[in-house]
Design a protein around this motif. Structure first.
Motif, short mmCIF file in Angstrom:
data_model
loop_
_atom_site.label_atom_id
_atom_site.label_comp_id
_atom_site.label_asym_id
_atom_site.label_seq_id
_atom_site.Cartn_x
_atom_site.Cartn_y
_atom_site.Cartn_z
N HIS A 96 0.79 -1.24 0.00
CA HIS A 96 0.00 0.00 0.00
C HIS A 96 0.82 1.29 0.00
O HIS A 96 0.29 2.36 -0.30
CB HIS A 96 -0.89 0.03 1.25
N THR B 122 -8.93 7.52 3.25
CA THR B 122 -9.74 6.75 4.19
C THR B 122 -8.91 6.56 5.47
O THR B 122 -7.68 6.71 5.45
CB THR B 122 -10.11 5.37 3.63
N SER B 123 -9.60 6.22 6.54
CA SER B 123 -8.88 5.95 7.80
C SER B 123 -7.88 4.82 7.61
O SER B 123 -6.77 4.86 8.15
CB SER B 123 -9.86 5.58 8.92
N GLU B 124 -8.29 3.83 6.83
CA GLU B 124 -7.41 2.67 6.60
C GLU B 124 -6.15 3.09 5.85
O GLU B 124 -5.04 2.68 6.20
CB GLU B 124 -8.18 1.61 5.81
N GLU B 125 -6.31 3.92 4.84
CA GLU B 125 -5.14 4.38 4.07
C GLU B 125 -4.22 5.24 4.95
O GLU B 125 -3.00 5.12 4.86
CB GLU B 125 -5.60 5.19 2.84
N GLN C 285 -2.31 2.95 7.11
CA GLN C 285 -1.25 2.24 6.37
C GLN C 285 -0.01 3.13 6.22
O GLN C 285 1.12 2.67 6.40
CB GLN C 285 -1.77 1.82 4.98
#
Ligand code: 5GP
Ligand code: ZN
Length: 140
Positions: free
Chosen positions: A24, A54-57, A60
């Motif tokens: 990622h 996004t929170s996920e990005e 990461q």
């Protein structure tokens, strides 16, 4: 080739000094470092700025920051390190693909000189309280 320099770095269509890569995220040396070891960490997916992540990005990207910070610490033994992330031209963003700067610090008169000018006359305790009310409403 895309029109985004950092997407081209991800793809390898323009050269860069990559120091880390996973599914990622990519980290590479800033081409105009303000101090020794100035690194940029970016998501592989094109996101213009923090608002688009996004929170996920975001997780990461940030999840690799301690690993890289510790590598910089071991390699250069800096006295400190700043994390900087600019959004929008007025905030100093020049490349519109999200990136986080890791800037090792050697002393207060090295290449990085952030100016910090607290506006305590404008932002009184009462005013800060009102501002916080507005922000909390947006977070509901
Ligand atoms: P910003 O001002 O947008 O937060 O930071 C952009 C950073 O990207 C600058 O520190 C600049 O030196 C770096 N940069 C711009 N173009 C290139 C490039 O082609 N390669 C690399 N490695 N860094 C770049
Ligand atoms: Zn891009």
């Amino acid at each position: 080739m895309t029109s985004c320099i950092f997407c081209n770095i991800v793809e390898g269509s323009i050269p860069s000094e990559k120091i880390y890569e996973d599914e990622h995220v990519v980290a590479f040396m800033d081409i105009m470092p303000v101090t020794k070891g100035h690194v940029l960490i970016i998501p592989k997916t094109h996101r213009e700025n923090l608002y688009e992540m996004t929170s996920e990005e975001a997780a990461q990207v940030f999840s690799v920051a301690p690993k890289i910070a510790n590598a910089l610490k071991e390699e250069f033994a800096p006295a400190g390190l700043n994390v900087l992330q600019n959004n929008g031209a007025p905030a100093g963003q020049a490349v519109f693909h999200f990136h986080m700067h890791l800037i090792p610090r050697y002393d207060r008169s090295d290449g990085f000189q952030p100016q910090w000018d607290p506006q305590t006359d404008t932002f009184t305790v009462e005013r800060i309280k009102e501002i916080a009310v507005g922000i909390r409403k947006k977070l509901l």
